[in-house]
Write an enzyme that holds these catalytic residues in place. Structure first.
Site, PDB file in Angstrom:
ATOM      1  N   ASP A 107      -4.440  -9.189  13.281  1.00 54.36           N
ATOM      2  CA  ASP A 107      -4.586  -7.761  13.596  1.00 54.36           C
ATOM      3  C   ASP A 107      -3.628  -7.450  14.743  1.00 54.36           C
ATOM      4  O   ASP A 107      -3.834  -7.884  15.884  1.00 54.36           O
ATOM      5  CB  ASP A 107      -6.036  -7.442  13.968  1.00 54.36           C
ATOM      6  N   ASN A 114       0.853  -1.197   0.000  1.00 55.22           N
ATOM      7  CA  ASN A 114       0.000   0.000   0.000  1.00 55.22           C
ATOM      8  C   ASN A 114       0.885   1.242   0.000  1.00 55.22           C
ATOM      9  O   ASN A 114       2.107   1.142   0.006  1.00 55.22           O
ATOM     10  CB  ASN A 114      -0.972  -0.022   1.181  1.00 55.22           C
TER      11      ASN A 114
HETATM   12  O1  C5P Z   1      -8.667  -2.217  10.542  1.00 60.01           O
HETATM   13  P1  C5P Z   1      -7.787  -1.106  10.119  1.00 60.01           P
HETATM   14  O2  C5P Z   1      -6.657  -1.548   9.252  1.00 60.01           O
HETATM   15  O3  C5P Z   1      -8.469   0.073   9.516  1.00 60.01           O
HETATM   16  O4  C5P Z   1      -7.175  -0.568  11.505  1.00 60.01           O
HETATM   17  C1  C5P Z   1      -6.226   0.414  11.558  1.00 60.01           C
HETATM   18  C2  C5P Z   1      -5.417   0.282  12.824  1.00 60.01           C
HETATM   19  O5  C5P Z   1      -5.151  -1.075  13.129  1.00 60.01           O
HETATM   20  C3  C5P Z   1      -4.056   0.931  12.664  1.00 60.01           C
HETATM   21  O6  C5P Z   1      -3.639   1.374  13.953  1.00 60.01           O
HETATM   22  C4  C5P Z   1      -3.187  -0.222  12.179  1.00 60.01           C
HETATM   23  O7  C5P Z   1      -1.825  -0.012  12.505  1.00 60.01           O
HETATM   24  C5  C5P Z   1      -3.781  -1.380  12.942  1.00 60.01           C
HETATM   25  N1  C5P Z   1      -3.729  -2.678  12.267  1.00 60.01           N
HETATM   26  C6  C5P Z   1      -2.913  -3.664  12.751  1.00 60.01           C
HETATM   27  N2  C5P Z   1      -2.902  -4.901  12.161  1.00 60.01           N
HETATM   28  C7  C5P Z   1      -3.699  -5.158  11.098  1.00 60.01           C
HETATM   29  C8  C5P Z   1      -4.547  -4.167  10.597  1.00 60.01           C
HETATM   30  C9  C5P Z   1      -4.531  -2.921  11.193  1.00 60.01           C
HETATM   31  O8  C5P Z   1      -2.179  -3.402  13.699  1.00 60.01           O
HETATM   32  N3  C5P Z   1      -3.667  -6.348  10.550  1.00 60.01           N
END
Ligand code: C5P
Length: 409
Positions: free
Chosen positions: A307, A211
């Site tokens: 996550d 990304n």
């Molecule tokens: O779910 P989303 O990607 O929008 O969430 C954003 C937050 O979650 C950010 O703080 C990102 O660093 C964290 N994140 C994470 N691991 C993932 C997806 C997102 O730590 N697999």
């Protein structure tokens, strides 16, 4: 105007063309009210003379471990005892390796090994020497032992090449020194974990899912936490910006590597997840996927990535304060609130990443702080300002928590 009034600096000049800049550094430290004593290595002597050094600092220049006169008058032990801080500038690759491995085979290395004072070091070398994993590992070792790195800068090198490795300018080193003495360090004694940049999930040996994250926001947060005195581990995906000074930086590619590196950094007091972690990874082919004659595209089997933010927030070693980001293109605040709940973190910084906002790669950001009854609009500002605001907020939050009465059972 920087002030080093009544401060005593032990300056160690090692072998590198940048040694000539250290003569200017002596002048600047003295102009700022500090006193300077100098140790010059044999390598340093190839670039500047003991005579010029001692003339500028108005003290003898120390360069011999076995000089009876120096040993009787001062000694390698007293050199550090009488200083408030030690600055190694330029810090050559060789001297960084010596410090990392505890060598004591000349006056400078022996003085450092016997030192009981904080050490700041300003690396200076060819960019390939700087990027060499051996040097990078040595630097990480020094940082993990509490030494403070200043620079290096990017630019043209004396050898005609271009890259990172130029010693920071004397004015920058002076500023770092003055910050070292005068700055409030409200997060001293605290440890922090920051994630930054994108993750790359391989599809085959040459392609990946990635990304547009530049890492600028996460890296700025790591730098601001270090400035506030925290010991910081930065776990970053692939970015083209340099590691921030004074930060223990771990480079990873995939989300699963990022998770492992983050769990290794626990326990810590603060976690800030600014990385744009890929939501999915693919079952990667061991060989380059070929186009098919019939024109049908390959089907990718995607699996959801762990996550990291949610894992840290629910971890047995959960940091006292966990903050995430929510990058959204629509319904920003509601989506951020839902994410706060789902991921069990304490606060979320929500930012609008619609294409007209140009957040990716930009030096600016517009975030909202959400959580614990807060809904603050931090307005459009530079990513560095967002980082400073966040560190102020973290400092106040931890101070408030520390002053809260303990709830009755
Ligand atoms: O779910 P989303 O990607 O929008 O969430 C954003 C937050 O979650 C950010 O703080 C990102 O660093 C964290 N994140 C994470 N691991 C993932 C997806 C997102 O730590 N697999």
């Amino acid at each position: 105007m920087q002030s080093l009034k009544n401060k005593s600096i032990l300056l160690v000049i090692t072998g590198g063309i940048a040694a000539y800049k250290s003569l200017e550094l002596i002048r600047l430290i003295r102009k700022a009210g500090g006193t300077v004593r100098c140790v010059l290595t044999k390598g340093g002597e190839q670039f500047v003379t003991p005579m010029s050094v001692s003339a500028l600092c108005e003290h003898p220049c120390y360069n011999d471990l076995f000089s009876l006169k120096d040993e009787a008058e001062m000694g390698h032990i007293r050199l550090s005892r009488e200083a408030d801080v030690i600055v190694v500038a330029p810090a050559s690759a060789d001297f960084i390796a010596k410090m990392a491995h505890g060598y004591a085979n000349d006056l400078a290395s022996t003085t450092l090994l016997a030192a009981d004072k904080p050490v700041l070091f300003a690396p200076a070398m060819n960019h390939m020497m700087w990027e060499n994993p051996a040097t990078q590992d040595n630097v990480k070792t020094l940082i993990s032992r509490g030494m403070t790195q200043i620079g290096p800068d990017e630019g043209d090198m004396a050898c005609g090449e271009f890259g990172f490795g130029r010693m920071s300018e004397p004015e920058t080193i002076l500023k770092a020194l003055s910050n070292f003495f005068t700055k409030d360090k409200p997060l001293a004694g605290k440890s922090a974990l920051v994630t930054s940049g994108p993750t790359y999930e391989p599809l085959d040996p040459v392609r990946f899912i990635g990304n547009r994250s530049s890492g600028k926001q996460g890296h700025a947060i790591a730098a601001a936490l270090v400035d506030a005195g925290a010991a910081v581990t930065l776990v970053t995906g692939p970015v083209s910006i340099p590691d921030p000074s004074g930060v223990h930086t771990v480079h990873v590619e995939t989300a699963s590597q990022m998770l492992t590196a983050c769990e290794t950094a626990l326990p810590c007091d603060i976690a800030i997840c600014a990385a744009a972690v890929s939501d999915w990874s693919a079952e990667a082919s061991g060989q380059k996927i070929k186009k098919r004659d019939d024109g049908t595209p390959p089907s990718l089997k995607l699996t959801e990535n762990p996550d990291i933010l949610a894992t840290i927030s629910k971890h047995a070693k959960r940091p006292q304060l966990v903050i995430g980001f929510a990058a959204e293109t629509n319904d920003l605040l509601n989506a951020a609130k839902a994410k706060l709940q789902r991921k069990n973190c304490d606060f979320i910084l929500a930012n609008d990443v619609s294409s007209d906002k140009n957040v990716f790669g930009s030096d600016e950001n517009h975030v909202y702080l959400i959580g614990s009854g807060h809904e603050e609009d931090w307005q459009q500002s530079s990513k560095k300002e967002v980082a400073c605001k966040l560190v102020d907020f973290v400092t106040r939050h931890l101070a408030d928590k520390a002053n809260q009465p303990i709830a009755a059972e």
